[in-house]
Write a protein that holds these residues in place. Sequence first.
Motif, PDB file in Angstrom:
ATOM      1  N   ARG A 106       0.846  -1.193   0.000  1.00  0.00           N
ATOM      2  CA  ARG A 106       0.000   0.000   0.000  1.00  0.00           C
ATOM      3  C   ARG A 106       0.887   1.252   0.000  1.00  0.00           C
ATOM      4  O   ARG A 106       1.953   1.261   0.602  1.00  0.00           O
ATOM      5  CB  ARG A 106      -0.878  -0.019   1.251  1.00  0.00           C
ATOM      6  CG  ARG A 106      -2.191   0.703   1.051  1.00  0.00           C
ATOM      7  CD  ARG A 106      -3.098   0.457   2.222  1.00  0.00           C
ATOM      8  NE  ARG A 106      -3.753  -0.836   2.147  1.00  0.00           N
ATOM      9  CZ  ARG A 106      -4.282  -1.466   3.188  1.00  0.00           C
ATOM     10  NH1 ARG A 106      -4.223  -0.928   4.379  1.00  0.00           N
ATOM     11  NH2 ARG A 106      -4.873  -2.618   3.033  1.00  0.00           N
ATOM     12  N   PRO A 107       0.444   2.319  -0.681  1.00  0.00           N
ATOM     13  CA  PRO A 107       1.269   3.536  -0.737  1.00  0.00           C
ATOM     14  C   PRO A 107       1.599   4.056   0.667  1.00  0.00           C
ATOM     15  O   PRO A 107       0.747   4.007   1.555  1.00  0.00           O
ATOM     16  CB  PRO A 107       0.367   4.529  -1.477  1.00  0.00           C
ATOM     17  CG  PRO A 107      -0.600   3.694  -2.236  1.00  0.00           C
ATOM     18  CD  PRO A 107      -0.801   2.447  -1.437  1.00  0.00           C
ATOM     19  N   ASP A 108       2.823   4.525   0.836  1.00  0.00           N
ATOM     20  CA  ASP A 108       3.204   5.062   2.151  1.00  0.00           C
ATOM     21  C   ASP A 108       2.692   6.500   2.289  1.00  0.00           C
ATOM     22  O   ASP A 108       2.129   7.080   1.361  1.00  0.00           O
ATOM     23  CB  ASP A 108       4.724   4.967   2.354  1.00  0.00           C
ATOM     24  CG  ASP A 108       5.508   5.770   1.322  1.00  0.00           C
ATOM     25  OD1 ASP A 108       4.903   6.626   0.636  1.00  0.00           O
ATOM     26  OD2 ASP A 108       6.714   5.551   1.200  1.00  0.00           O
ATOM     27  N   GLN A 109       2.928   7.059   3.493  1.00  0.00           N
ATOM     28  CA  GLN A 109       2.391   8.398   3.791  1.00  0.00           C
ATOM     29  C   GLN A 109       2.852   9.454   2.805  1.00  0.00           C
ATOM     30  O   GLN A 109       2.076  10.306   2.377  1.00  0.00           O
ATOM     31  CB  GLN A 109       2.814   8.812   5.204  1.00  0.00           C
ATOM     32  CG  GLN A 109       1.994   8.174   6.294  1.00  0.00           C
ATOM     33  CD  GLN A 109       2.294   8.805   7.643  1.00  0.00           C
ATOM     34  OE1 GLN A 109       2.164  10.004   7.820  1.00  0.00           O
ATOM     35  NE2 GLN A 109       2.708   7.993   8.587  1.00  0.00           N
ATOM     36  N   LEU A 112       0.976   9.093  -0.390  1.00  0.00           N
ATOM     37  CA  LEU A 112      -0.422   9.498  -0.184  1.00  0.00           C
ATOM     38  C   LEU A 112      -0.552  11.016  -0.137  1.00  0.00           C
ATOM     39  O   LEU A 112      -1.507  11.583  -0.676  1.00  0.00           O
ATOM     40  CB  LEU A 112      -0.970   8.883   1.113  1.00  0.00           C
ATOM     41  CG  LEU A 112      -1.268   7.376   1.081  1.00  0.00           C
ATOM     42  CD1 LEU A 112      -1.598   6.861   2.476  1.00  0.00           C
ATOM     43  CD2 LEU A 112      -2.414   7.059   0.123  1.00  0.00           C
ATOM     44  N   GLU A 113       0.416  11.651   0.507  1.00  0.00           N
ATOM     45  CA  GLU A 113       0.385  13.120   0.562  1.00  0.00           C
ATOM     46  C   GLU A 113       0.529  13.731  -0.827  1.00  0.00           C
ATOM     47  O   GLU A 113      -0.104  14.739  -1.145  1.00  0.00           O
ATOM     48  CB  GLU A 113       1.469  13.636   1.513  1.00  0.00           C
ATOM     49  CG  GLU A 113       0.982  13.676   2.955  1.00  0.00           C
ATOM     50  CD  GLU A 113       2.110  13.638   3.975  1.00  0.00           C
ATOM     51  OE1 GLU A 113       3.279  13.837   3.579  1.00  0.00           O
ATOM     52  OE2 GLU A 113       1.802  13.393   5.159  1.00  0.00           O
TER      53      GLU A 113
ATOM     54  N   ALA B 188      -7.129   7.246   4.199  1.00  0.00           N
ATOM     55  CA  ALA B 188      -6.005   6.317   4.042  1.00  0.00           C
ATOM     56  C   ALA B 188      -4.761   6.857   4.749  1.00  0.00           C
ATOM     57  O   ALA B 188      -3.996   6.102   5.360  1.00  0.00           O
ATOM     58  CB  ALA B 188      -5.712   6.083   2.559  1.00  0.00           C
ATOM     59  N   LEU B 189      -4.591   8.177   4.676  1.00  0.00           N
ATOM     60  CA  LEU B 189      -3.453   8.813   5.362  1.00  0.00           C
ATOM     61  C   LEU B 189      -3.569   8.647   6.869  1.00  0.00           C
ATOM     62  O   LEU B 189      -2.577   8.329   7.550  1.00  0.00           O
ATOM     63  CB  LEU B 189      -3.410  10.299   5.019  1.00  0.00           C
ATOM     64  CG  LEU B 189      -2.342  10.760   4.042  1.00  0.00           C
ATOM     65  CD1 LEU B 189      -2.567  12.219   3.671  1.00  0.00           C
ATOM     66  CD2 LEU B 189      -0.938  10.551   4.603  1.00  0.00           C
ATOM     67  N   ALA B 192      -2.735   5.161   7.711  1.00  0.00           N
ATOM     68  CA  ALA B 192      -1.298   4.907   7.568  1.00  0.00           C
ATOM     69  C   ALA B 192      -0.509   5.523   8.723  1.00  0.00           C
ATOM     70  O   ALA B 192       0.527   4.993   9.120  1.00  0.00           O
ATOM     71  CB  ALA B 192      -0.803   5.465   6.235  1.00  0.00           C
ATOM     72  N   ALA B 193      -1.021   6.641   9.243  1.00  0.00           N
ATOM     73  CA  ALA B 193      -0.307   7.334  10.312  1.00  0.00           C
ATOM     74  C   ALA B 193      -0.580   6.704  11.677  1.00  0.00           C
ATOM     75  O   ALA B 193       0.155   6.939  12.639  1.00  0.00           O
ATOM     76  CB  ALA B 193      -0.712   8.817  10.332  1.00  0.00           C
TER      77      ALA B 193
END
Lengths: 122, 194
Positions: A106-109, A112-113, B188-189, B192-193
Amino acid sequence: MTEPTGIDRLRVRPYALTGGRVRSTTELALETIVILTDRGATHGEERGPERRNICRLCEEPISIIEISARLGLPLGVIRVLVGDMVTDGLLNTHRLDGTSAESGSRPDQRLLERVLHGLQTI
Amino acid sequence: MVFKRSERGRVDRPVPIPVKIVVAGGYAVGKTTFVGSISEIEPLTTEAALTSRSEGVDIAGDAAKSSTTVAMDFGRITLGDDLILYLFGTPGQDRFHFMWDDLIRGAIGAVVLVDTSRLEDCFPAVDYFESAGTPFVVAVNAFFGRMQHSLGDVREALAVSPSTPMVVTDARDREATKTTLLQLVQHALSVAAA
């Protein structure tokens, strides 16, 4: 689901293009983007009509699934053909950020940003 | 940045990074409309066959036995020079789960489109993404701003986690679609955090 479509009639024949194989030596995600290499531009034309068509589509970056849709061939067939062409050095999957095309994580932070920012500005 | 040298010493061009979002929901809930409202290309359709990982999986139902391919719609949004977002509209029935395994691998997450007059159609998608641990938002498609039930009612009926965002959207409207996608990426962020 609706009735089988016209593509169903082609279901057997396209796999003749792959020598009957349903899997490739490399496991490419359906969104994997490929592009023609120097070698592909030089030698891709010699490899039969399907590979030639793929080479032409890949002059600009294009995803596996888009190749499948544009050529009207099942995704499984395109995965095998493109996988072989990557192995043969005709196509390149190397990403701009240096990450692997086969990670599947899955895409990391950070990514995603970037998506968030990109979507906000379209 | 790492470039691969080709046989003639020239540098082969690298490719943009693909990211993807899955759009799921019941039949005719507006998935293709949703994708098409924001995609830079007309949504394309491809036939997805059983994936190699799913071979040998016994799929129940006569329809699944007679046909091993399903149609899948997708669209594309270029986000700068080196990033492309793909949107995949996928059938929501249980018997297509084999396809979701493939689709959801590496995905940002999913938008579950809901028609409140046929709420139960989205249950398989909600069940699937919850059990797979995929970040998702529930987006009630309110054509002409009309909804038969409040968001609170929908949340209760679906029994989704309080942390799952629930939004109203309009699949025909680019801005509404964009807002829904932004809500998913933000969710999703935060996942993920966490």
